[in-house]
Design a protein around this motif. Structure first.
Motif, PDB file in Angstrom:
ATOM      1  N   HIS A  92     -16.804  81.253  44.424  1.00  0.00           N
ATOM      2  CA  HIS A  92     -18.241  81.138  44.944  1.00  0.00           C
ATOM      3  C   HIS A  92     -18.908  80.744  43.460  1.00  0.00           C
ATOM      4  O   HIS A  92     -19.920  81.396  43.347  1.00  0.00           O
ATOM      5  CB  HIS A  92     -18.841  82.317  45.425  1.00  0.00           C
ATOM      6  CG  HIS A  92     -17.799  82.927  46.578  1.00  0.00           C
ATOM      7  ND1 HIS A  92     -17.926  82.553  47.793  1.00  0.00           N
ATOM      8  CD2 HIS A  92     -16.817  83.748  46.561  1.00  0.00           C
ATOM      9  CE1 HIS A  92     -17.057  83.163  48.764  1.00  0.00           C
ATOM     10  NE2 HIS A  92     -16.206  83.928  47.908  1.00  0.00           N
ATOM     11  N   PRO A  93     -18.829  79.562  43.079  1.00  0.00           N
ATOM     12  CA  PRO A  93     -19.716  79.108  42.019  1.00  0.00           C
ATOM     13  C   PRO A  93     -21.048  78.773  42.466  1.00  0.00           C
ATOM     14  O   PRO A  93     -21.206  78.517  43.888  1.00  0.00           O
ATOM     15  CB  PRO A  93     -18.928  77.722  41.568  1.00  0.00           C
ATOM     16  CG  PRO A  93     -18.184  77.090  42.516  1.00  0.00           C
ATOM     17  CD  PRO A  93     -17.873  78.535  43.618  1.00  0.00           C
ATOM     18  N   PRO A  94     -21.948  78.592  41.827  1.00  0.00           N
ATOM     19  CA  PRO A  94     -21.775  78.729  40.314  1.00  0.00           C
ATOM     20  C   PRO A  94     -22.033  80.295  39.745  1.00  0.00           C
ATOM     21  O   PRO A  94     -22.635  81.202  40.553  1.00  0.00           O
ATOM     22  CB  PRO A  94     -23.313  77.997  39.887  1.00  0.00           C
ATOM     23  CG  PRO A  94     -24.249  78.348  40.803  1.00  0.00           C
ATOM     24  CD  PRO A  94     -23.566  77.985  42.067  1.00  0.00           C
ATOM     25  N   ILE A  95     -21.257  80.422  38.806  1.00  0.00           N
ATOM     26  CA  ILE A  95     -21.275  81.800  38.249  1.00  0.00           C
ATOM     27  C   ILE A  95     -22.606  82.160  37.443  1.00  0.00           C
ATOM     28  O   ILE A  95     -23.059  81.425  36.741  1.00  0.00           O
ATOM     29  CB  ILE A  95     -20.097  81.939  36.983  1.00  0.00           C
ATOM     30  CG1 ILE A  95     -18.720  81.612  37.872  1.00  0.00           C
ATOM     31  CG2 ILE A  95     -19.917  83.278  36.634  1.00  0.00           C
ATOM     32  CD1 ILE A  95     -17.682  81.705  36.930  1.00  0.00           C
ATOM     33  N   LYS A 144     -15.075  82.890  28.069  1.00  0.00           N
ATOM     34  CA  LYS A 144     -16.130  82.011  28.157  1.00  0.00           C
ATOM     35  C   LYS A 144     -16.436  81.643  29.553  1.00  0.00           C
ATOM     36  O   LYS A 144     -15.484  81.498  30.246  1.00  0.00           O
ATOM     37  CB  LYS A 144     -16.137  80.707  27.268  1.00  0.00           C
ATOM     38  CG  LYS A 144     -15.941  80.938  25.786  1.00  0.00           C
ATOM     39  CD  LYS A 144     -15.976  79.635  25.138  1.00  0.00           C
ATOM     40  CE  LYS A 144     -15.829  79.975  23.579  1.00  0.00           C
ATOM     41  NZ  LYS A 144     -15.771  78.687  22.544  1.00  0.00           N
ATOM     42  N   VAL A 145     -17.829  81.892  29.815  1.00  0.00           N
ATOM     43  CA  VAL A 145     -18.078  81.696  31.353  1.00  0.00           C
ATOM     44  C   VAL A 145     -18.791  80.087  31.295  1.00  0.00           C
ATOM     45  O   VAL A 145     -19.619  80.039  30.607  1.00  0.00           O
ATOM     46  CB  VAL A 145     -19.095  82.657  31.829  1.00  0.00           C
ATOM     47  CG1 VAL A 145     -19.544  82.650  33.279  1.00  0.00           C
ATOM     48  CG2 VAL A 145     -18.486  84.258  31.518  1.00  0.00           C
ATOM     49  N   ILE A 187     -12.853  80.526  30.966  1.00  0.00           N
ATOM     50  CA  ILE A 187     -11.657  80.293  30.155  1.00  0.00           C
ATOM     51  C   ILE A 187     -11.341  81.463  29.260  1.00  0.00           C
ATOM     52  O   ILE A 187     -12.095  81.973  28.472  1.00  0.00           O
ATOM     53  CB  ILE A 187     -11.972  79.015  29.217  1.00  0.00           C
ATOM     54  CG1 ILE A 187     -12.312  77.854  29.999  1.00  0.00           C
ATOM     55  CG2 ILE A 187     -10.948  78.840  28.055  1.00  0.00           C
ATOM     56  CD1 ILE A 187     -12.678  76.663  29.345  1.00  0.00           C
ATOM     57  N   LEU A 188     -10.155  81.992  29.151  1.00  0.00           N
ATOM     58  CA  LEU A 188      -9.688  82.915  28.250  1.00  0.00           C
ATOM     59  C   LEU A 188      -9.804  82.296  26.750  1.00  0.00           C
ATOM     60  O   LEU A 188      -9.312  81.048  26.527  1.00  0.00           O
ATOM     61  CB  LEU A 188      -8.248  83.379  28.648  1.00  0.00           C
ATOM     62  CG  LEU A 188      -8.125  84.266  29.753  1.00  0.00           C
ATOM     63  CD1 LEU A 188      -6.712  84.794  29.846  1.00  0.00           C
ATOM     64  CD2 LEU A 188      -9.019  85.553  29.528  1.00  0.00           C
ATOM     65  N   VAL A 189     -10.124  83.367  25.746  1.00  0.00           N
ATOM     66  CA  VAL A 189     -10.158  82.641  24.409  1.00  0.00           C
ATOM     67  C   VAL A 189      -9.437  83.796  23.695  1.00  0.00           C
ATOM     68  O   VAL A 189      -9.511  84.767  24.088  1.00  0.00           O
ATOM     69  CB  VAL A 189     -11.387  82.606  23.940  1.00  0.00           C
ATOM     70  CG1 VAL A 189     -12.281  81.225  24.474  1.00  0.00           C
ATOM     71  CG2 VAL A 189     -12.186  83.597  23.905  1.00  0.00           C
ATOM     72  N   SER A 190      -8.556  83.305  22.697  1.00  0.00           N
ATOM     73  CA  SER A 190      -7.915  84.269  21.997  1.00  0.00           C
ATOM     74  C   SER A 190      -8.828  84.816  20.706  1.00  0.00           C
ATOM     75  O   SER A 190      -9.719  83.974  20.070  1.00  0.00           O
ATOM     76  CB  SER A 190      -6.705  83.977  21.524  1.00  0.00           C
ATOM     77  OG  SER A 190      -6.937  82.433  20.784  1.00  0.00           O
ATOM     78  N   SER A 232     -14.870  90.400  38.636  1.00  0.00           N
ATOM     79  CA  SER A 232     -16.143  90.709  39.352  1.00  0.00           C
ATOM     80  C   SER A 232     -17.359  89.905  38.832  1.00  0.00           C
ATOM     81  O   SER A 232     -17.439  89.916  37.380  1.00  0.00           O
ATOM     82  CB  SER A 232     -16.450  92.243  39.317  1.00  0.00           C
ATOM     83  OG  SER A 232     -15.365  92.772  39.826  1.00  0.00           O
ATOM     84  N   TYR A 233     -18.294  89.244  39.754  1.00  0.00           N
ATOM     85  CA  TYR A 233     -19.229  88.282  39.095  1.00  0.00           C
ATOM     86  C   TYR A 233     -20.407  88.312  39.979  1.00  0.00           C
ATOM     87  O   TYR A 233     -20.230  88.548  41.321  1.00  0.00           O
ATOM     88  CB  TYR A 233     -18.642  87.147  38.728  1.00  0.00           C
ATOM     89  CG  TYR A 233     -17.900  86.277  39.803  1.00  0.00           C
ATOM     90  CD1 TYR A 233     -18.976  85.078  40.379  1.00  0.00           C
ATOM     91  CD2 TYR A 233     -16.724  86.630  40.155  1.00  0.00           C
ATOM     92  CE1 TYR A 233     -18.424  84.540  41.525  1.00  0.00           C
ATOM     93  CE2 TYR A 233     -16.327  85.850  41.332  1.00  0.00           C
ATOM     94  CZ  TYR A 233     -16.855  84.791  42.009  1.00  0.00           C
ATOM     95  OH  TYR A 233     -16.436  84.163  43.073  1.00  0.00           O
TER      96      TYR A 233
END
Length: 127
Positions: free
Chosen positions: A65-68, A87-88, A94-97, A123-124
């Motif tokens: 259900h975008p936009p976030i 990052k949203v 995106i997962l970041v290390s 959850s968003y």
């Protein structure tokens, strides 16, 4: 229906116009102009709690259900991730290390959503 995009209180704060002077018809007119310009109708946002996703061994997760607007929780295999772990963007995260230096970045792989069925819960607020 007026006052979907904003509220009288917010307009009052921004423009210093008393709430009693703000007419619903004006708001409806402006919102119709915005809808026409964007070629869509905004219906507001909704909270989505623990929306399940399948991990696919990529670093990108597209939400349903975008936009976030904001992310309140991300869990992978019952491990909770914090806001510094991802990052949203408008329609995905995106997962970041945790890379501190060039040397440490060469030692670690990209952060990926591990392969699994409904092993990722997000959850968003979106829509």
């Amino acid at each position: 229906m007026a006052w979907i995009y904003t509220s009288k209180a917010l307009v009052n704060q921004l423009a210093q116009i008393p709430e009693s002077d703000l007419q619903d018809a004006w708001c409806s007119w402006v919102e119709a102009l915005i809808d026409r310009h964007l070629r869509t109708t905004y219906v507001g946002t909704t909270s989505y709690v623990s929306e399940p996703h399948d991990g696919d061994e990529t670093g990108i997760l597209f939400v349903f259900h975008p936009p976030i607007v904001s992310v309140s929780a991300l869990k992978i295999h019952d491990a909770t991730y914090t806001g510094t772990d991802y990052k949203v963007y408008d329609s995905y995260i995106i997962l970041v290390s945790n890379r501190q230096t060039e040397i440490s970045s060469s030692l670690y792989r990209e952060a990926l959503f591990p392969l699994g069925q409904q092993n990722v819960l997000i959850s968003y607020i979106g829509g």
